[in-house]
Design a protein around this motif. Structure first.
Motif, short mmCIF file in Angstrom:
data_model
loop_
_atom_site.label_atom_id
_atom_site.label_comp_id
_atom_site.label_asym_id
_atom_site.label_seq_id
_atom_site.Cartn_x
_atom_site.Cartn_y
_atom_site.Cartn_z
N GLN A 268 0.83 -1.20 0.00
CA GLN A 268 0.00 0.00 0.00
C GLN A 268 0.87 1.26 0.00
OE1 GLN A 268 -3.02 0.13 3.01
NE2 GLN A 268 -3.54 2.25 2.57
N LYS A 269 1.90 1.26 0.83
CA LYS A 269 2.79 2.43 0.91
C LYS A 269 3.55 2.65 -0.40
CE LYS A 269 6.78 4.18 3.37
NZ LYS A 269 7.87 3.87 4.27
N GLU A 270 4.09 1.57 -0.96
CA GLU A 270 4.92 1.69 -2.16
C GLU A 270 4.12 1.91 -3.45
OE1 GLU A 270 8.42 1.63 -2.46
OE2 GLU A 270 8.24 1.91 -0.29
N TYR A 271 2.93 1.30 -3.53
CA TYR A 271 2.18 1.30 -4.79
C TYR A 271 0.79 1.91 -4.69
CZ TYR A 271 5.91 -1.70 -6.41
OH TYR A 271 7.14 -2.18 -6.77
N GLY A 272 0.35 2.23 -3.48
CA GLY A 272 -0.96 2.83 -3.32
C GLY A 272 -2.12 1.86 -3.49
N ALA A 273 -1.83 0.57 -3.54
CA ALA A 273 -2.87 -0.45 -3.71
C ALA A 273 -3.28 -0.99 -2.35
CB ALA A 273 -2.36 -1.59 -4.59
N VAL A 274 -4.56 -0.92 -2.06
CA VAL A 274 -5.06 -1.45 -0.79
C VAL A 274 -5.25 -2.96 -0.93
CG1 VAL A 274 -6.95 -1.39 0.87
CG2 VAL A 274 -6.17 0.73 -0.22
N ILE A 275 -4.63 -3.69 -0.03
CA ILE A 275 -4.75 -5.15 -0.01
C ILE A 275 -5.63 -5.50 1.19
CG2 ILE A 275 -3.51 -7.35 0.08
CD1 ILE A 275 -2.81 -5.48 -2.36
N PRO A 276 -6.87 -5.90 0.95
CA PRO A 276 -7.77 -6.22 2.06
C PRO A 276 -7.19 -7.32 2.96
CG PRO A 276 -9.01 -6.06 0.02
CD PRO A 276 -7.55 -6.04 -0.35
N GLU A 277 -7.46 -7.16 4.26
CA GLU A 277 -7.01 -8.16 5.22
C GLU A 277 -7.55 -9.53 4.84
OE1 GLU A 277 -7.25 -9.02 9.99
OE2 GLU A 277 -7.59 -6.98 9.27
N GLY A 278 -6.68 -10.51 4.84
CA GLY A 278 -7.07 -11.87 4.50
C GLY A 278 -6.83 -12.25 3.05
#
Length: 78
Positions: free
Chosen positions: A48-58
């Motif tokens: 998320q920090k490096e690419y701005g992509a949110v990875i949902p938990e799980g």
């Protein structure tokens, strides 16, 4: 030369597993390489920090192979 998302994430996976990148087997699960849910959450936050992509938990989980995770993360960051 710029590293691809896969190259960069492999380095992060290897650091978290305390293994050289060359020793990572892409067909092993996260559990097999010794990564737990906290490690996977750290990887998701790094993406998320490096690419701005949110990875949902799980979405990254113990039964997933490194190869499956790389494909998933590559798709999420395009």
């Amino acid at each position: 030369m710029d590293l691809t998302i896969n190259d960069r994430v492999l380095v992060v996976f290897a650091e978290k597993a305390e293994l050289p990148v060359a020793e990572l087997d892409l067909d092993q699960t996260f559990e097999e390489i010794g990564l737990d849910s906290l490690h996977l959450m750290e990887v998701a936050l790094w993406v998320q920090k490096e690419y701005g992509a949110v990875i949902p938990e799980g979405d990254l989980h113990h039964e997933q192979t490194v190869r499956e995770a790389l494909a998933y993360l590559d798709a999420r960051t395009r």
